[in-house]
Design a protein around this motif. Structure first.
Motif, PDB file in Angstrom:
ATOM      1  N   MET A 118       0.829  -1.183   0.000  1.00 50.12           N
ATOM      2  CA  MET A 118       0.000   0.000   0.000  1.00 50.12           C
ATOM      3  C   MET A 118       0.876   1.249   0.000  1.00 50.12           C
ATOM      4  O   MET A 118       2.009   1.227   0.468  1.00 50.12           O
ATOM      5  N   ASN A 119       0.311   2.337  -0.482  1.00 48.31           N
ATOM      6  CA  ASN A 119       1.059   3.581  -0.565  1.00 48.31           C
ATOM      7  C   ASN A 119       0.927   4.356   0.745  1.00 48.31           C
ATOM      8  O   ASN A 119      -0.127   4.429   1.336  1.00 48.31           O
ATOM      9  N   THR A 120       1.997   4.947   1.194  1.00 47.83           N
ATOM     10  CA  THR A 120       1.968   5.780   2.399  1.00 47.83           C
ATOM     11  C   THR A 120       2.750   7.061   2.112  1.00 47.83           C
ATOM     12  O   THR A 120       3.955   7.131   2.306  1.00 47.83           O
ATOM     13  N   GLY A 121       2.033   8.051   1.626  1.00 49.29           N
ATOM     14  CA  GLY A 121       2.670   9.329   1.387  1.00 49.29           C
ATOM     15  C   GLY A 121       3.441   9.393   0.081  1.00 49.29           C
ATOM     16  O   GLY A 121       4.170  10.346  -0.160  1.00 49.29           O
ATOM     17  N   SER A 122       3.331   8.394  -0.800  1.00 47.60           N
ATOM     18  CA  SER A 122       4.015   8.429  -2.084  1.00 47.60           C
ATOM     19  C   SER A 122       3.251   9.338  -3.032  1.00 47.60           C
ATOM     20  O   SER A 122       2.249   9.939  -2.682  1.00 47.60           O
ATOM     21  N   THR A 123       3.732   9.436  -4.265  1.00 47.36           N
ATOM     22  CA  THR A 123       3.160  10.363  -5.228  1.00 47.36           C
ATOM     23  C   THR A 123       1.702  10.041  -5.497  1.00 47.36           C
ATOM     24  O   THR A 123       1.346   8.907  -5.827  1.00 47.36           O
ATOM     25  N   LEU A 124       0.856  11.053  -5.372  1.00 44.86           N
ATOM     26  CA  LEU A 124      -0.568  10.868  -5.584  1.00 44.86           C
ATOM     27  C   LEU A 124      -0.905  10.901  -7.068  1.00 44.86           C
ATOM     28  O   LEU A 124      -0.229  11.578  -7.848  1.00 44.86           O
ATOM     29  N   PRO A 125      -1.943  10.204  -7.479  1.00 45.15           N
ATOM     30  CA  PRO A 125      -2.407  10.345  -8.861  1.00 45.15           C
ATOM     31  C   PRO A 125      -2.975  11.743  -9.080  1.00 45.15           C
ATOM     32  O   PRO A 125      -3.458  12.392  -8.143  1.00 45.15           O
ATOM     33  N   GLU A 126      -2.923  12.216 -10.311  1.00 42.82           N
ATOM     34  CA  GLU A 126      -3.461  13.547 -10.600  1.00 42.82           C
ATOM     35  C   GLU A 126      -4.977  13.531 -10.688  1.00 42.82           C
ATOM     36  O   GLU A 126      -5.620  14.578 -10.527  1.00 42.82           O
ATOM     37  N   ARG A 127      -5.540  12.336 -10.911  1.00 42.75           N
ATOM     38  CA  ARG A 127      -6.996  12.243 -11.069  1.00 42.75           C
ATOM     39  C   ARG A 127      -7.491  10.884 -10.584  1.00 42.75           C
ATOM     40  O   ARG A 127      -6.796   9.887 -10.663  1.00 42.75           O
ATOM     41  N   ALA A 128      -8.723  10.884 -10.051  1.00 47.71           N
ATOM     42  CA  ALA A 128      -9.422   9.643  -9.695  1.00 47.71           C
ATOM     43  C   ALA A 128     -10.912   9.887  -9.867  1.00 47.71           C
ATOM     44  O   ALA A 128     -11.387  11.023  -9.703  1.00 47.71           O
ATOM     45  N   ASP A 129     -11.630   8.849 -10.214  1.00 48.27           N
ATOM     46  CA  ASP A 129     -13.088   9.010 -10.296  1.00 48.27           C
ATOM     47  C   ASP A 129     -13.670   9.310  -8.912  1.00 48.27           C
ATOM     48  O   ASP A 129     -14.577  10.125  -8.772  1.00 48.27           O
ATOM     49  N   THR A 130     -13.128   8.618  -7.871  1.00 45.84           N
ATOM     50  CA  THR A 130     -13.651   8.759  -6.513  1.00 45.84           C
ATOM     51  C   THR A 130     -12.509   8.907  -5.532  1.00 45.84           C
ATOM     52  O   THR A 130     -11.544   8.129  -5.580  1.00 45.84           O
ATOM     53  N   VAL A 131     -12.613   9.880  -4.653  1.00 47.71           N
ATOM     54  CA  VAL A 131     -11.659  10.042  -3.556  1.00 47.71           C
ATOM     55  C   VAL A 131     -12.411   9.904  -2.246  1.00 47.71           C
ATOM     56  O   VAL A 131     -13.430  10.563  -2.031  1.00 47.71           O
ATOM     57  N   ILE A 132     -11.917   9.020  -1.375  1.00 45.27           N
ATOM     58  CA  ILE A 132     -12.456   8.866  -0.028  1.00 45.27           C
ATOM     59  C   ILE A 132     -11.467   9.493   0.942  1.00 45.27           C
ATOM     60  O   ILE A 132     -10.279   9.135   0.944  1.00 45.27           O
ATOM     61  N   VAL A 133     -11.958  10.427   1.738  1.00 41.42           N
ATOM     62  CA  VAL A 133     -11.108  11.095   2.723  1.00 41.42           C
ATOM     63  C   VAL A 133     -11.369  10.426   4.070  1.00 41.42           C
ATOM     64  O   VAL A 133     -12.449  10.561   4.640  1.00 41.42           O
ATOM     65  N   GLY A 134     -10.370   9.698   4.559  1.00 44.82           N
ATOM     66  CA  GLY A 134     -10.505   8.977   5.819  1.00 44.82           C
ATOM     67  C   GLY A 134     -10.333   7.491   5.617  1.00 44.82           C
ATOM     68  O   GLY A 134     -11.120   6.857   4.893  1.00 44.82           O
ATOM     69  N   ALA A 135      -9.308   6.909   6.235  1.00 47.26           N
ATOM     70  CA  ALA A 135      -9.021   5.480   6.089  1.00 47.26           C
ATOM     71  C   ALA A 135      -9.261   4.737   7.388  1.00 47.26           C
ATOM     72  O   ALA A 135      -8.610   3.734   7.675  1.00 47.26           O
ATOM     73  N   GLY A 136     -10.207   5.226   8.198  1.00 48.89           N
ATOM     74  CA  GLY A 136     -10.672   4.461   9.341  1.00 48.89           C
ATOM     75  C   GLY A 136     -11.639   3.390   8.879  1.00 48.89           C
ATOM     76  O   GLY A 136     -11.774   3.106   7.676  1.00 48.89           O
ATOM     77  N   CYS A 137     -12.364   2.803   9.821  1.00 51.21           N
ATOM     78  CA  CYS A 137     -13.208   1.664   9.461  1.00 51.21           C
ATOM     79  C   CYS A 137     -14.363   2.058   8.548  1.00 51.21           C
ATOM     80  O   CYS A 137     -14.795   1.250   7.716  1.00 51.21           O
ATOM     81  N   VAL A 138     -14.866   3.286   8.634  1.00 49.78           N
ATOM     82  CA  VAL A 138     -15.966   3.700   7.756  1.00 49.78           C
ATOM     83  C   VAL A 138     -15.458   3.927   6.331  1.00 49.78           C
ATOM     84  O   VAL A 138     -16.037   3.440   5.353  1.00 49.78           O
ATOM     85  N   GLY A 139     -14.360   4.676   6.195  1.00 56.09           N
ATOM     86  CA  GLY A 139     -13.805   4.909   4.864  1.00 56.09           C
ATOM     87  C   GLY A 139     -13.373   3.626   4.188  1.00 56.09           C
ATOM     88  O   GLY A 139     -13.599   3.435   2.986  1.00 56.09           O
ATOM     89  N   CYS A 140     -12.753   2.723   4.957  1.00 53.48           N
ATOM     90  CA  CYS A 140     -12.323   1.452   4.373  1.00 53.48           C
ATOM     91  C   CYS A 140     -13.516   0.571   4.009  1.00 53.48           C
ATOM     92  O   CYS A 140     -13.479  -0.153   3.008  1.00 53.48           O
ATOM     93  N   SER A 141     -14.579   0.639   4.819  1.00 53.22           N
ATOM     94  CA  SER A 141     -15.782  -0.120   4.478  1.00 53.22           C
ATOM     95  C   SER A 141     -16.379   0.399   3.174  1.00 53.22           C
ATOM     96  O   SER A 141     -16.783  -0.381   2.309  1.00 53.22           O
ATOM     97  N   ALA A 142     -16.440   1.718   3.022  1.00 55.03           N
ATOM     98  CA  ALA A 142     -16.977   2.282   1.781  1.00 55.03           C
ATOM     99  C   ALA A 142     -16.116   1.876   0.593  1.00 55.03           C
ATOM    100  O   ALA A 142     -16.632   1.510  -0.470  1.00 55.03           O
ATOM    101  N   ALA A 143     -14.788   1.918   0.753  1.00 53.45           N
ATOM    102  CA  ALA A 143     -13.893   1.517  -0.337  1.00 53.45           C
ATOM    103  C   ALA A 143     -14.086   0.044  -0.689  1.00 53.45           C
ATOM    104  O   ALA A 143     -14.124  -0.332  -1.872  1.00 53.45           O
TER     105      ALA A 143
END
Length: 836
Positions: A1-26
């Motif tokens: 998994m990426n941790t602070g590496s170069t971000l993509p310039e575009r994504a269809d969907t961005v989820i802000v928050g990688a706790g249990c709710v954000g990860c469940s949505a992903a």
């Protein structure tokens, strides 16, 4: 998994928050096949530093709220499938007789909502499950074997691993600094490590949610709160305990405590202290944690005074004393860990879910505990992908968690923190369903408020509105009407004036405050075509006529039932309830309106007031006041006119939610005081009485009229809800295709009225309906019918049990009550009273 590496310039969907709710949505978006999803978090993955990181992970599934119970049950099963859930059972103990009666009801809620295996335990049986409990300190307990512990961090990692294998990218140590918007839509997420253009953005940051709300100018009524959690040293009662035989979770709600085993140690969670509210902007960043000796930003230093002193305003002893009384081994132990950990509350204690109202493509999933986290992720992902909230693919009623339920005043700091503190204080309290909030009251007063107060109105809070439920003055009518006694719990926060008002309206005439009802004006050259495509019934009627119609989501679920009045070729007025229902319904209407200028929508949520005049003498009261001819020929049932009552311009609808002859009368709010006086004065000759909403509710139940939010919800389509007569399949409307599919598949459940066989018996909603000892449904609405002299419940029964005359049982507080399925309406089935 990426941790602070170069971000993509575009994504269809961005989820802000990688706790249990954000990860469940992903996880759920990936499972549904959504591609190009990116998840970012300010902290490291997956111990991000938010509430997920320190949560004890207790999953107690039983609650009186169906949505919350179903989300918890789904979370349990989901995390168990990853191996991140330990089934150990959960026991809630009763310290008082009130709590013991409550546990009986709670067990029945679990049965109603599909939780199997719940049982009531004696004090001795509780000790058999949790040996360190003092048997003499309790009366018994409620035990659900399938409750247990979720490892929230591990579950987040497991869901993320599944999502990553399907292309989802995760980036930790990436703080979001902005959500960029333009033209009412999301453009991008800006972070400290770069910018990501996106079509959809889901904010799942929990305690930091209000900060991102400020960025996009959206009020997020959420307050971070801290509560205490301590872990003991080894205690003799747990010596040699193995993880494979963990004891059940334990809750002591009479003193706002919970307990869980940590091997040979015992953990205590305490809400038994004053609310410890936190400003989101004051939550420590990583740069200050080491200096403060804290592990996560969502922690605060432990405050001993809140554990060893009694600071909770509703308790009579300290958390330490109450914990030691229940579990004596804790009385002389040492503590290996002590924290004040943050989580969040909204003003009504429910989550915040759904699409932002002002910004297309922006979504929210906040104020969610680990208990419901997996289910919340499923709901919001289904909503984003398919347009309607579903849980595990099935329709759910998420209106109680919808972000648009909030009213304008909830955006204030004073309201959010005042009600948030109350929600914290009462989270484990024994709160009666009719008990009203004590803080932040008298915010929205109708023009009759002071007159109603003089008459002894019992006001309930309804989204800030003060709404009379009954009037003390009408207790003087009890000599004229028989009103059965109610058992102790059901009699709390209730008055026999309710029953007197019900009967007085039926026999004479009553006036009901309808200020909260909301007219929604739709006008323009495209008004008819727009409403034909939005509503289930044919609205091509002549001017002055009305139609009852449903409004559906794309799944065919009922979003609203509305009265639609036509006043001109290009002008309609739709009438719906007040508060959150008006907010939700008007938003749906406004968002579906064409943007070509052919339709203008005006929501009169505060600019109109109303009075319902219902009962056999209603025409007599109004006939000399109103310029319009009120005869049946000139003003027939289900017609509408704009006229004058004295000098007051009014809109009059010939209908009655009570099922009697009557009119709803609406006027601009500034005329409201005079409107009340004119009707009350004219009504003196006919013994008119002010009538509260308790009586309007019970009269409507007798008449079989539906109440949105209880017996009409998006879980059911119009055929299941018994309002198929309001569907015209010759028109094309939102949800029609789903409705046709449902009709072809066959209706499996249908709402029916049920009456209790024993005269004078009444029960609450939420309790199970049984056939041959099997739970087949639950009472979605219940009250007493004073005109038919029987307790009434409405339930969605499987169609094989809907035969009129079928005997069923209703379980309430451990007792079984004989009841009978009826055909509706129970009162005036030929509509003679409505049409006279």
């Amino acid at each position: 998994m990426n941790t602070g590496s170069t971000l993509p310039e575009r994504a269809d969907t961005v989820i802000v928050g990688a706790g249990c709710v954000g990860c469940s949505a992903a996880y759920h978006l990936a499972e549904m096949g959504r591609e190009d999803v990116v998840v970012v978090d300010r902290g490291p993955l997956f111990e991000t530093g938010g509430s997920t990181s320190h949560a004890p992970g207790l999953v107690f599934q039983t609650t009186g709220n169906k949505l919350m119970a179903n989300m918890a049950s789904y979370t349990r099963d989901l995390y168990d499938s990853f191996g991140d859930f330990r089934t150990c059972g959960g026991v809630e103990v009763a310290y008082t007789e009130d709590r013991w009666a409550f546990l009986k009801r709670k067990r029945e809620w679990g049965r109603s909502f599909g939780l199997e295996g719940g049982e009531l335990l004696s004090a001795e049986e509780v000790v058999a499950e949790v040996p360190q409990v003092d048997e003499d300190a309790i009366l018994g307990g409620y035990y659900l074997p399938s409750d247990g512990k979720a490892d929230a961090i591990s579950a987040s990692a497991s869901m993320a691993e599944y999502a990553r294998d399907r292309g989802v990218e995760f980036y930790g140590n990436t703080e979001v600094t902005d959500i960029e918007t333009s033209g009412g839509s999301v453009d991008a997420v800006a972070t400290e490590n770069g910018r990501i253009e996106a079509d959809d953005v889901l904010v799942a940051t929990n305690i930091w949610g209000p900060l991102l709300g400020d960025v996009v100018d959206t009020d997020i009524p959420l307050v971070p709160c801290a509560h205490q959690y301590l872990v003991s040293d080894e205690i003799d009662a747990l010596e040699g305990a193995e993880r494979e035989v963990e004891q059940p979770l334990l809750r002591h709600q009479d003193h706002s405590l919970y307990f869980r085993q940590h091997g040979e140690r015992y953990g205590i969670g305490s809400y038994n202290h004053a609310p410890l509210l936190v400003e989101p902007e004051d939550i420590y960043g990583p740069e200050r944690l080491d200096d403060l000796g804290l592990e996560y930003p969502s922690l605060r230093e432990f405050t001993e005074e809140h554990f060893y002193e009694n600071t909770h305003p509703d308790h009579d002893r300290t958390a330490y004393d109450a914990a030691s009384e229940l579990v004596p081994a804790l009385g002389d132990c040492e503590w290996t860990s002590q924290i004040n950990g943050m989580f969040s509350f909204t003003p009504d204690g429910m989550p915040i879910l759904g699409p932002d109202e002002g910004t297309d493509g922006l979504w929210w999933a906040l104020a969610i505990w680990v208990t419901q986290s997996g289910g919340a992720g499923s709901i919001v992902a289904e909503w984003m992908e398919h347009g309607t909230p579903r849980l595990d693919g099935d329709a759910v009623d998420a209106t109680g968690a919808h972000i648009s339920r909030f009213q304008p005043h909830t955006g204030s700091h004073e309201y959010t923190y005042g009600r948030g503190a109350q929600q914290y204080q009462e989270v484990y309290q024994l709160i009666h369903p009719r008990e009203q909030p004590r803080s932040q009251r008298d915010l929205r007063r109708g023009p009759f408020y002071h007159r109603q107060a003089e008459l002894g109105a019992e006001f309930y809070d309804s989204d800030g509105w003060e709404v009379p439920q009954w009037y003390e003055v009408n207790e003087g009518l009890l000599g004229e009407y028989d009103v059965p006694d109610r058992p102790e719990w059901l009699a709390r926060n209730w008055s026999k004036a309710h029953g007197a008002e019900h009967q007085h309206l039926r026999e004479k005439v009553g006036m009901v405050d309808m200020t909260t009802f909301t007219p929604i004006e739709v006008e323009g050259s495209g008004a008819e075509a727009f409403l034909q495509g939005l509503l289930t019934n044919d609205v091509d009627v002549t001017s002055g006529r009305m139609r009852y119609s449903a409004m559906l989501d794309e799944d065919g679920g009922v979003l609203a039932d509305l009265t639609v009045a036509r006043f001109a070729d290009d002008r309609y007025v739709l009438f719906t309830g007040g508060g959150s229902s008006a907010t939700l319904h008007s938003r749906w209407i406004t968002e579906h309106a064409p943007d070509d200028g052919s339709v203008d929508v005006t929501v009169h949520d505060s600019s109109r007031t109303g009075i319902g005049v219902f009962g056999p003498d209603s025409r007599n009261v109004l006939v000399d006041l109103v310029e319009a001819d009120l005869s049946n020929d000139a003003f027939p049932f289900y017609s509408a006119q704009e006229t004058y009552l004295g000098s007051i311009p009014v809109t009059m609808l010939r209908l009655s939610y009570a099922g009697e002859l009557g009119w709803e009368i609406y006027a601009p709010t500034e005329y409201g005081g005079r409107l009340w006086e004119a009707i009350a004065d004219a009504g003196e000759a006919y013994d008119i009485a002010p009538v509260g909403w308790e009586a309007l509710d019970s009269t409507s139940m007798e008449k079989g009229f539906r109440l949105w939010g209880t017996d009409i919800t998006p879980e059911y389509n119009p055929y299941e809800a018994g309002i198929g007569f309001a569907v015209d399949l010759d028109t094309d409307f939102v949800g029609k295709d789903a409705l046709l599919d449902a009709r072809e598949d066959g209706i499996e459940e249908q709402i029916v009225p049920i009456t209790l066989d024993e005269e004078g018996t009444v029960i609450d909603a939420g309790h199970p309906i049984l056939v041959d000892d099997e739970v087949v449904a639950y009472a979605c609405r219940a009250d007493y019918g004073y005109s038919i002299d029987a307790g009434i419940a409405y339930a969605y029964l499987p169609t094989e049990y809907t035969d009129v005359g079928r005997s069923v049982e209703i379980e309430y507080e451990g007792e079984r009550y004989d009841a009978t399925v009826r055909s509706g309406p129970l009162f005036d089935p030929e509509r003679e009273k409505l049409l006279r």
